[in-house]
Write an enzyme that holds these catalytic residues in place. Structure first.
Site, PDB file in Angstrom:
ATOM      1  N   ALA A  60       0.848  -1.191   0.000  1.00  0.00           N
ATOM      2  CA  ALA A  60       0.000   0.000   0.000  1.00  0.00           C
ATOM      3  C   ALA A  60       0.882   1.239   0.000  1.00  0.00           C
ATOM      4  O   ALA A  60       1.994   1.221   0.524  1.00  0.00           O
ATOM      5  CB  ALA A  60      -0.909   0.004   1.227  1.00  0.00           C
ATOM      6  N   CYS A  61       0.371   2.290  -0.599  1.00  0.00           N
ATOM      7  CA  CYS A  61       1.083   3.569  -0.587  1.00  0.00           C
ATOM      8  C   CYS A  61       0.054   4.653  -0.302  1.00  0.00           C
ATOM      9  O   CYS A  61      -0.781   4.487   0.570  1.00  0.00           O
ATOM     10  CB  CYS A  61       1.843   3.784  -1.893  1.00  0.00           C
ATOM     11  SG  CYS A  61       0.841   3.684  -3.375  1.00  0.00           S
ATOM     12  N   ASN A  62       0.074   5.734  -1.044  1.00  0.00           N
ATOM     13  CA  ASN A  62      -0.913   6.785  -0.823  1.00  0.00           C
ATOM     14  C   ASN A  62      -2.155   6.562  -1.676  1.00  0.00           C
ATOM     15  O   ASN A  62      -3.268   6.588  -1.171  1.00  0.00           O
ATOM     16  CB  ASN A  62      -0.304   8.159  -1.100  1.00  0.00           C
ATOM     17  CG  ASN A  62      -1.084   9.261  -0.429  1.00  0.00           C
ATOM     18  OD1 ASN A  62      -1.442   9.140   0.728  1.00  0.00           O
ATOM     19  ND2 ASN A  62      -1.357  10.320  -1.150  1.00  0.00           N
ATOM     20  N   HIS A  86      -3.609  -1.097  -2.669  1.00  0.00           N
ATOM     21  CA  HIS A  86      -3.788   0.263  -3.166  1.00  0.00           C
ATOM     22  C   HIS A  86      -3.261   1.291  -2.186  1.00  0.00           C
ATOM     23  O   HIS A  86      -2.103   1.250  -1.845  1.00  0.00           O
ATOM     24  CB  HIS A  86      -5.226   0.498  -3.588  1.00  0.00           C
ATOM     25  CG  HIS A  86      -5.648  -0.470  -4.651  1.00  0.00           C
ATOM     26  ND1 HIS A  86      -5.233  -0.362  -5.957  1.00  0.00           N
ATOM     27  CD2 HIS A  86      -6.386  -1.612  -4.587  1.00  0.00           C
ATOM     28  CE1 HIS A  86      -5.720  -1.389  -6.659  1.00  0.00           C
ATOM     29  NE2 HIS A  86      -6.415  -2.155  -5.848  1.00  0.00           N
ATOM     30  N   ILE A  88      -3.631   4.247   1.238  1.00  0.00           N
ATOM     31  CA  ILE A  88      -4.172   4.536   2.559  1.00  0.00           C
ATOM     32  C   ILE A  88      -5.491   5.295   2.430  1.00  0.00           C
ATOM     33  O   ILE A  88      -6.377   5.149   3.272  1.00  0.00           O
ATOM     34  CB  ILE A  88      -3.125   5.307   3.409  1.00  0.00           C
ATOM     35  CG1 ILE A  88      -1.938   4.390   3.710  1.00  0.00           C
ATOM     36  CG2 ILE A  88      -3.736   5.846   4.686  1.00  0.00           C
ATOM     37  CD1 ILE A  88      -2.270   3.095   4.445  1.00  0.00           C
TER      38      ILE A  88
END
Length: 100
Positions: A60-62, A86, A88
Protein backbone atom coordinates in the site's frame (compact mmCIF):
# COMPACT_ATOMS: atom_id res chain seq x y z
CA UNK A 1 -12.61 -2.62 -2.79
CA UNK A 2 -10.21 -3.42 0.01
CA UNK A 3 -11.28 -6.24 2.33
CA UNK A 4 -10.27 -4.70 5.66
CA UNK A 5 -11.46 -7.64 7.76
CA UNK A 6 -9.55 -10.22 5.69
CA UNK A 7 -6.32 -8.23 5.65
CA UNK A 8 -6.52 -7.41 9.36
CA UNK A 9 -7.20 -11.05 10.28
CA UNK A 10 -4.31 -12.32 8.14
CA UNK A 11 -1.82 -9.76 9.44
CA UNK A 12 -2.83 -10.18 13.09
CA UNK A 13 -2.53 -13.97 12.81
CA UNK A 14 0.94 -13.69 11.24
CA UNK A 15 -0.19 -15.07 7.86
CA UNK A 16 0.50 -11.81 6.04
CA UNK A 17 2.41 -8.53 6.16
CA UNK A 18 0.95 -5.15 5.24
CA UNK A 19 3.74 -3.01 3.74
CA UNK A 20 3.25 0.75 3.76
CA UNK A 21 5.58 2.13 1.10
CA UNK A 22 5.19 5.82 1.81
CA UNK A 23 7.81 8.43 2.78
CA UNK A 24 8.26 9.89 6.28
CA UNK A 25 5.98 12.86 5.72
CA UNK A 26 3.22 10.62 4.32
CA UNK A 27 3.55 8.03 7.12
CA UNK A 28 3.37 10.81 9.72
CA UNK A 29 -0.04 11.95 8.45
CA UNK A 30 -1.52 8.59 9.45
CA UNK A 31 -0.95 4.94 8.65
CA UNK A 32 -2.76 1.63 9.04
CA UNK A 33 -2.30 0.43 12.61
CA UNK A 34 -1.11 -2.98 11.39
CA UNK A 35 1.32 -1.62 8.79
CA UNK A 36 5.01 -2.38 8.51
CA UNK A 37 6.94 0.48 6.97
CA UNK A 38 9.17 -0.16 3.97
CA UNK A 39 9.72 2.96 1.88
CA UNK A 40 9.37 2.45 -1.86
CA UNK A 41 12.73 4.13 -2.41
CA UNK A 42 14.33 1.07 -0.80
CA UNK A 43 13.05 -1.01 -3.74
CA UNK A 44 14.55 1.55 -6.10
CA UNK A 45 17.88 1.04 -4.33
CA UNK A 46 17.67 -2.72 -4.91
CA UNK A 47 16.65 -3.65 -1.39
CA UNK A 48 13.93 -6.20 -0.64
CA UNK A 49 12.06 -6.67 2.64
CA UNK A 50 13.21 -9.47 4.93
CA UNK A 51 10.02 -11.51 4.50
CA UNK A 52 9.72 -15.17 3.47
CA UNK A 53 9.00 -15.39 -0.25
CA UNK A 54 5.93 -17.57 0.33
CA UNK A 55 4.29 -15.24 2.89
CA UNK A 56 1.32 -13.16 1.77
CA UNK A 57 2.25 -9.50 1.35
CA UNK A 58 -0.15 -6.60 0.89
CA UNK A 59 1.43 -3.47 -0.58
CA UNK A 60 0.00 0.00 0.00
CA UNK A 61 1.08 3.57 -0.59
CA UNK A 62 -0.91 6.79 -0.82
CA UNK A 63 -3.09 6.10 -3.87
CA UNK A 64 -1.87 2.74 -5.24
CA UNK A 65 0.76 3.50 -7.88
CA UNK A 66 3.87 2.65 -5.88
CA UNK A 67 2.05 -0.33 -4.37
CA UNK A 68 1.45 -1.72 -7.85
CA UNK A 69 5.08 -1.27 -8.85
CA UNK A 70 6.28 -2.84 -5.58
CA UNK A 71 4.03 -5.83 -6.28
CA UNK A 72 5.72 -6.26 -9.66
CA UNK A 73 9.21 -5.97 -8.14
CA UNK A 74 8.40 -8.51 -5.43
CA UNK A 75 6.94 -10.97 -7.92
CA UNK A 76 9.97 -10.59 -10.20
CA UNK A 77 12.13 -11.40 -7.15
CA UNK A 78 10.21 -14.64 -6.52
CA UNK A 79 7.63 -13.61 -3.93
CA UNK A 80 4.56 -15.72 -4.62
CA UNK A 81 1.63 -14.14 -2.75
CA UNK A 82 1.61 -10.38 -3.27
CA UNK A 83 -1.51 -8.24 -3.49
CA UNK A 84 -1.83 -4.53 -4.17
CA UNK A 85 -3.96 -3.09 -1.34
CA UNK A 86 -3.79 0.26 -3.17
CA UNK A 87 -3.62 3.30 -0.94
CA UNK A 88 -4.17 4.54 2.56
CA UNK A 89 -6.94 6.75 1.17
CA UNK A 90 -8.86 3.63 0.12
CA UNK A 91 -7.98 1.95 3.44
CA UNK A 92 -9.57 4.85 5.36
CA UNK A 93 -12.61 4.97 3.07
CA UNK A 94 -13.21 1.26 3.66
CA UNK A 95 -13.12 1.81 7.43
CA UNK A 96 -9.58 0.64 8.13
CA UNK A 97 -7.99 1.81 11.37
CA UNK A 98 -5.43 4.59 10.96
CA UNK A 99 -3.06 5.88 13.64
CA UNK A 100 -0.69 8.83 13.76
Amino acid sequence: MIDIEKITKEVESGEAVFLDLRRDEEWDTGHAKLATRFEFERFENGELPNIPKDMKIYTACNAGGRAGRAKEILEEAGFTHVENAHGIMQWKEAGGEVVI
